[in-house]
Design a protein around this motif. Structure first.
Motif, short mmCIF file in Angstrom:
data_model
loop_
_atom_site.label_atom_id
_atom_site.label_comp_id
_atom_site.label_asym_id
_atom_site.label_seq_id
_atom_site.Cartn_x
_atom_site.Cartn_y
_atom_site.Cartn_z
N ILE A 295 40.24 41.51 49.55
CA ILE A 295 38.88 41.95 49.28
C ILE A 295 38.77 43.34 49.90
CG2 ILE A 295 36.43 41.53 49.64
CD1 ILE A 295 37.25 38.53 49.79
N ASP A 296 38.64 44.32 49.05
CA ASP A 296 38.65 45.72 49.46
C ASP A 296 37.23 46.20 49.70
OD1 ASP A 296 39.01 48.43 49.77
OD2 ASP A 296 39.75 48.79 47.74
N CYS A 297 36.88 46.35 50.98
CA CYS A 297 35.57 46.88 51.36
C CYS A 297 35.66 48.35 51.72
CB CYS A 297 35.04 46.12 52.58
SG CYS A 297 34.96 44.34 52.40
N HIS A 298 36.84 48.93 51.56
CA HIS A 298 37.17 50.27 52.02
C HIS A 298 36.99 51.34 50.94
CE1 HIS A 298 39.42 53.31 54.26
NE2 HIS A 298 40.20 53.48 53.22
N SER A 299 37.29 51.00 49.70
CA SER A 299 37.33 51.99 48.62
C SER A 299 35.96 52.40 48.09
CB SER A 299 38.18 51.49 47.46
OG SER A 299 39.50 51.28 47.89
N GLY A 300 34.99 51.50 48.20
CA GLY A 300 33.66 51.80 47.67
C GLY A 300 33.59 51.67 46.17
N GLY A 301 32.45 52.03 45.62
CA GLY A 301 32.25 51.90 44.17
C GLY A 301 31.62 50.57 43.82
N ASP A 302 31.60 50.26 42.56
CA ASP A 302 31.00 49.02 42.08
C ASP A 302 31.91 47.83 42.34
OD1 ASP A 302 28.82 50.43 41.08
OD2 ASP A 302 29.83 50.79 39.16
N ARG A 303 31.31 46.64 42.25
CA ARG A 303 32.13 45.42 42.32
C ARG A 303 33.07 45.40 41.13
NH1 ARG A 303 27.94 40.44 43.50
NH2 ARG A 303 26.72 41.51 45.08
N ARG A 304 34.32 45.13 41.40
CA ARG A 304 35.29 45.02 40.32
C ARG A 304 36.48 44.20 40.82
NH1 ARG A 304 35.39 50.01 42.53
NH2 ARG A 304 37.37 50.90 43.17
N GLN A 305 37.27 43.74 39.87
CA GLN A 305 38.45 42.96 40.22
C GLN A 305 39.60 43.34 39.30
OE1 GLN A 305 37.83 38.72 39.44
NE2 GLN A 305 35.98 39.27 38.33
N LYS A 306 40.80 43.23 39.86
CA LYS A 306 41.98 43.55 39.06
C LYS A 306 43.19 42.89 39.71
CE LYS A 306 42.80 47.92 41.47
NZ LYS A 306 42.89 49.36 41.38
N THR A 307 44.21 42.72 38.89
CA THR A 307 45.49 42.27 39.40
C THR A 307 46.45 43.43 39.29
OG1 THR A 307 45.04 40.00 38.68
CG2 THR A 307 47.33 40.57 39.14
N LEU A 308 47.07 43.79 40.40
CA LEU A 308 48.00 44.92 40.43
C LEU A 308 49.32 44.54 39.74
CD1 LEU A 308 47.45 46.10 44.12
CD2 LEU A 308 46.27 46.86 42.04
N ASP A 309 50.12 45.53 39.42
CA ASP A 309 51.41 45.29 38.76
C ASP A 309 52.31 44.36 39.56
OD1 ASP A 309 50.65 46.92 36.69
OD2 ASP A 309 51.69 48.69 37.46
N ASN A 310 52.18 44.39 40.89
CA ASN A 310 53.02 43.54 41.74
C ASN A 310 52.46 42.13 41.90
OD1 ASN A 310 50.87 43.97 43.47
ND2 ASN A 310 52.00 45.33 44.84
N GLY A 311 51.32 41.83 41.23
CA GLY A 311 50.75 40.49 41.26
C GLY A 311 49.65 40.28 42.28
N VAL A 312 49.42 41.26 43.15
CA VAL A 312 48.36 41.14 44.15
C VAL A 312 47.00 41.23 43.47
CG1 VAL A 312 47.32 42.22 46.20
CG2 VAL A 312 49.81 42.12 45.97
N PHE A 313 46.10 40.29 43.80
CA PHE A 313 44.75 40.29 43.25
C PHE A 313 43.84 41.07 44.19
CE2 PHE A 313 40.47 38.36 43.04
CZ PHE A 313 40.15 38.73 41.75
N VAL A 314 43.02 41.97 43.64
CA VAL A 314 42.11 42.80 44.44
C VAL A 314 40.69 42.63 43.92
CG1 VAL A 314 41.54 45.13 45.21
CG2 VAL A 314 43.93 44.49 44.85
N TYR A 315 39.79 42.30 44.84
CA TYR A 315 38.36 42.22 44.52
C TYR A 315 37.69 43.31 45.36
CZ TYR A 315 33.80 40.20 43.46
OH TYR A 315 32.53 39.98 42.99
N THR A 316 37.11 44.32 44.71
CA THR A 316 36.50 45.44 45.41
C THR A 316 35.00 45.25 45.51
OG1 THR A 316 38.22 46.91 44.54
CG2 THR A 316 36.24 47.96 45.40
N VAL A 317 34.47 45.49 46.72
CA VAL A 317 33.03 45.44 46.95
C VAL A 317 32.55 46.83 47.36
CG1 VAL A 317 33.11 43.00 47.57
CG2 VAL A 317 33.22 44.72 49.36
N PRO A 318 31.27 47.13 47.14
CA PRO A 318 30.77 48.48 47.42
C PRO A 318 30.93 48.92 48.88
CG PRO A 318 29.20 47.26 46.10
CD PRO A 318 30.25 46.29 46.52
#
Length: 192
Positions: free
Chosen positions: A78-101
């Motif tokens: 859960i990425d609280c560091h990058s900022g921006g809107d809530r979003r989710q993605k799976t990286l090429d290496n398989g890691v799941f990332v959920y971004t919060v503002p």
């Protein structure tokens, strides 16, 4: 049972659903201990969910990779560091990332944790360790009552799921009263 003996002397194992508050006057030591505990689990095939307040996803993945070999689908951040809107993605290496503002969006972090649990379950990962780095950062933008409620709700979810929760707090930045209030949300407190 979750084995902690490889990282925490005197802590052989804790039952599923346990939430620990790890407190120290050195935030780097706290963070390192939690990353070690998460890596121990990854090496055993369990999942890891990291709530990253101050580190990028790449930094978290790299630091865990230096500690253990694991498959990307075992890790969710859960990425609280990058900022921006809530979003989710799976990286090429398989890691799941959920971004919060921001770290102050406790509701989004809670939703992200649930989504990470779902993604790990879909990937066949049954047991997980969750690291929240750090409650001190949450206290910069939220009051102790909000952080207590957040900690209590997350700890309850971990208990229901049978996962291990590892929360850090920096004793140099949190007053004694807030520390005592927040520590009530956990099964045990480990002071380093």
């Amino acid at each position: 049972m979750y084995d902690l003996s490889g990282t925490l002397e005197g802590w052989e194992s804790v039952p599923p659903g346990t939430s620990l508050l790890i407190a120290s006057r050195d935030s780097r030591e706290n963070r390192g201990r939690v990353l070690d505990l998460l890596a121990d689990g990854l090496a055993e095939g369990t999942g890891a969910v990291v709530v990253a307040m101050d580190d990028s996803v790449d930094e978290i993945r790299e630091q865990l990779s230096t500690r253990a070999n694991f498959e990307g689908h075992q890790l969710a951040v859960i990425d609280c560091h990058s900022g921006g809107d809530r979003r989710q993605k799976t990286l090429d290496n398989g890691v799941f990332v959920y971004t919060v503002p921001s770290p102050s969006d406790l509701t989004a972090i809670g939703i992200g944790i649930v989504e990470c649990f779902r993604r790990l379950s879909d990937a066949g990962v049954e047991d997980s360790r969750v690291g929240v780095l750090s409650l001190s950062t949450l206290l910069e933008d939220s009051d102790e009552a909000e952080v207590f409620k957040f900690s209590h709700v997350v700890s309850s979810r971990l208990d229901s799921a049978g996962f291990l929760g590892l929360f850090t707090i920096d004793r140099t930045t949190v007053d004694t009263h807030s520390y005592k209030v927040i520590s009530e949300a956990f099964d045990d407190v480990l002071e380093l």
